[in-house]
Write a protein that holds these residues in place. Structure first.
Motif, PDB file in Angstrom:
ATOM      1  N   LEU A 105       0.905  -1.380  -0.156  1.00 23.03           N
ATOM      2  CA  LEU A 105      -0.033   0.002   0.033  1.00 23.03           C
ATOM      3  C   LEU A 105       0.899   1.119   0.011  1.00 23.03           C
ATOM      4  CD1 LEU A 105      -2.669  -1.084   2.740  1.00 23.03           C
ATOM      5  CD2 LEU A 105      -3.240  -0.517   0.087  1.00 23.03           C
ATOM      6  N   ILE A 106       1.971   1.381   0.866  1.00 30.21           N
ATOM      7  CA  ILE A 106       2.882   2.346   0.976  1.00 30.21           C
ATOM      8  C   ILE A 106       3.228   2.524  -0.515  1.00 30.21           C
ATOM      9  CG2 ILE A 106       5.013   3.216   2.078  1.00 30.21           C
ATOM     10  CD1 ILE A 106       3.980   2.152   4.578  1.00 30.21           C
ATOM     11  N   GLN A 107       3.839   1.567  -1.067  1.00 32.89           N
ATOM     12  CA  GLN A 107       4.594   1.671  -2.465  1.00 32.89           C
ATOM     13  C   GLN A 107       3.454   2.241  -3.507  1.00 32.89           C
ATOM     14  OE1 GLN A 107       6.074  -2.198  -2.730  1.00 32.89           O
ATOM     15  NE2 GLN A 107       7.857  -1.873  -1.807  1.00 32.89           N
ATOM     16  N   SER A 108       2.163   1.713  -3.396  1.00 31.41           N
ATOM     17  CA  SER A 108       1.216   2.091  -4.343  1.00 31.41           C
ATOM     18  C   SER A 108       0.865   3.484  -4.279  1.00 31.41           C
ATOM     19  CB  SER A 108       0.119   1.294  -4.019  1.00 31.41           C
ATOM     20  OG  SER A 108      -0.852   1.563  -4.924  1.00 31.41           O
ATOM     21  N   PHE A 109       0.846   4.093  -2.865  1.00 34.44           N
ATOM     22  CA  PHE A 109       0.652   5.580  -2.907  1.00 34.44           C
ATOM     23  C   PHE A 109       1.799   6.371  -3.103  1.00 34.44           C
ATOM     24  CE2 PHE A 109      -3.264   3.818  -1.227  1.00 34.44           C
ATOM     25  CZ  PHE A 109      -4.293   4.943  -0.765  1.00 34.44           C
ATOM     26  N   ALA A 110       3.007   5.904  -2.842  1.00 33.86           N
ATOM     27  CA  ALA A 110       4.094   6.642  -3.039  1.00 33.86           C
ATOM     28  C   ALA A 110       4.384   6.951  -4.499  1.00 33.86           C
ATOM     29  CB  ALA A 110       5.413   6.006  -2.590  1.00 33.86           C
ATOM     30  N   LYS A 111       3.939   6.122  -5.131  1.00 34.72           N
ATOM     31  CA  LYS A 111       3.979   6.123  -6.656  1.00 34.72           C
ATOM     32  C   LYS A 111       3.355   7.190  -7.287  1.00 34.72           C
ATOM     33  CE  LYS A 111       4.712   1.244  -8.095  1.00 34.72           C
ATOM     34  NZ  LYS A 111       3.825   0.328  -8.448  1.00 34.72           N
ATOM     35  N   ARG A 112       2.211   7.794  -6.547  1.00 38.16           N
ATOM     36  CA  ARG A 112       1.294   8.914  -6.983  1.00 38.16           C
ATOM     37  C   ARG A 112       1.934  10.177  -6.006  1.00 38.16           C
ATOM     38  NH1 ARG A 112      -0.459   4.277  -7.291  1.00 38.16           N
ATOM     39  NH2 ARG A 112      -1.878   3.412  -8.761  1.00 38.16           N
ATOM     40  N   GLY A 113       2.936  10.012  -5.300  1.00 39.00           N
ATOM     41  CA  GLY A 113       3.465  11.262  -4.434  1.00 39.00           C
ATOM     42  C   GLY A 113       2.671  11.288  -3.196  1.00 39.00           C
ATOM     43  N   LEU A 114       2.015  10.217  -2.796  1.00 38.04           N
ATOM     44  CA  LEU A 114       1.168  10.214  -1.397  1.00 38.04           C
ATOM     45  C   LEU A 114       1.878   9.404  -0.263  1.00 38.04           C
ATOM     46  CD1 LEU A 114      -2.266   9.850  -3.104  1.00 38.04           C
ATOM     47  CD2 LEU A 114      -1.320  11.811  -2.346  1.00 38.04           C
ATOM     48  N   GLY A 115       1.765  10.003   0.803  1.00 42.14           N
ATOM     49  CA  GLY A 115       2.519   9.344   2.052  1.00 42.14           C
ATOM     50  C   GLY A 115       1.605   8.583   2.808  1.00 42.14           C
ATOM     51  N   VAL A 116       2.333   8.030   3.976  1.00 35.60           N
ATOM     52  CA  VAL A 116       1.371   7.083   4.761  1.00 35.60           C
ATOM     53  C   VAL A 116       0.249   8.118   5.491  1.00 35.60           C
ATOM     54  CG1 VAL A 116       1.762   5.578   6.992  1.00 35.60           C
ATOM     55  CG2 VAL A 116       3.495   5.741   5.518  1.00 35.60           C
TER      56      VAL A 116
END
Length: 188
Positions: free
Chosen positions: A37-48
């Motif tokens: 989940l963290i990796q998926s959101f990070a790809k979009r510039g979104l954090g934890v």
């Protein structure tokens, strides 16, 4: 009774001229663990913090059995049912989603107040009643558990963080050569 969070939606977002259903394969799967989940959101510039806040959108929602039935039977070599799931809740879901399920509309609401935007979703995660494995994983991981607990205790904090995360999400995927639509439902 609260009506939910609100935020200012920025005008002038540039969207693409075409939409493809297969692009939804990039959405996080209901069985993702927190690292995925963290990796998926990070790809979009979104954090934890955005991950946990935006997951709260599941306070309004429903899932068909196919998205969570792997948690109910033959979960692993050691456990038949996902051990992170509340045992009474698992029995309820098993009854709603029998093994030979022919009812394609069968499933479960993602929180017990599904028509109200509130923090019940987080309270359910604390109680082991997350429908998706990816939702329940947020409570099981030290990187996200403290955020889940804080939103379960403080609905106004959740609303504030959800609104801020929605503004940030609104800027994801803006297409440079796209168009500002006059009618959001159709290309210009």
């Amino acid at each position: 009774m609260s009506r939910g969070p609100y935020w200012t939606v920025l005008k002038g977002r540039k969207d693409g001229r075409i939409s493809r259903a297969n692009e939804t394969i990039n959405l996080p799967a209901p069985a993702f663990n927190v690292t995925q989940l963290i990796q998926s959101f990070a790809k979009r510039g979104l954090g934890v913090k955005e991950l946990v806040a935006l997951s709260g959108g599941h306070t309004l929602g429903f899932s068909h059995c196919s998205s969570f039935e792997a948690r109910l039977r033959n979960f692993s070599n050691v456990h038949d049912v996902d051990p992170s799931m509340n045992s009474e809740f698992a029995l309820k879901l098993k009854k709603q989603c029998p093994k030979s399920n022919r009812d394609h509309s069968a499933g479960e609401l993602l929180d017990s107040t599904a028509s109200t935007f509130d923090n019940d979703y987080y309270k359910r995660l604390v109680g082991g009643k997350g429908v998706f494995g990816s939702d329940q994983a947020l409570f099981g991981d030290y990187r996200t558990r403290w955020i889940v607990e804080s939103y379960a205790k403080d609905q106004s904090l959740f609303f504030k963080k959800f609104a801020a995360s929605m503004v940030k999400l609104g800027n994801v995927g803006v297409i440079e050569n796209g168009e500002v639509r006059l009618n959001c439902r159709v290309v210009n």
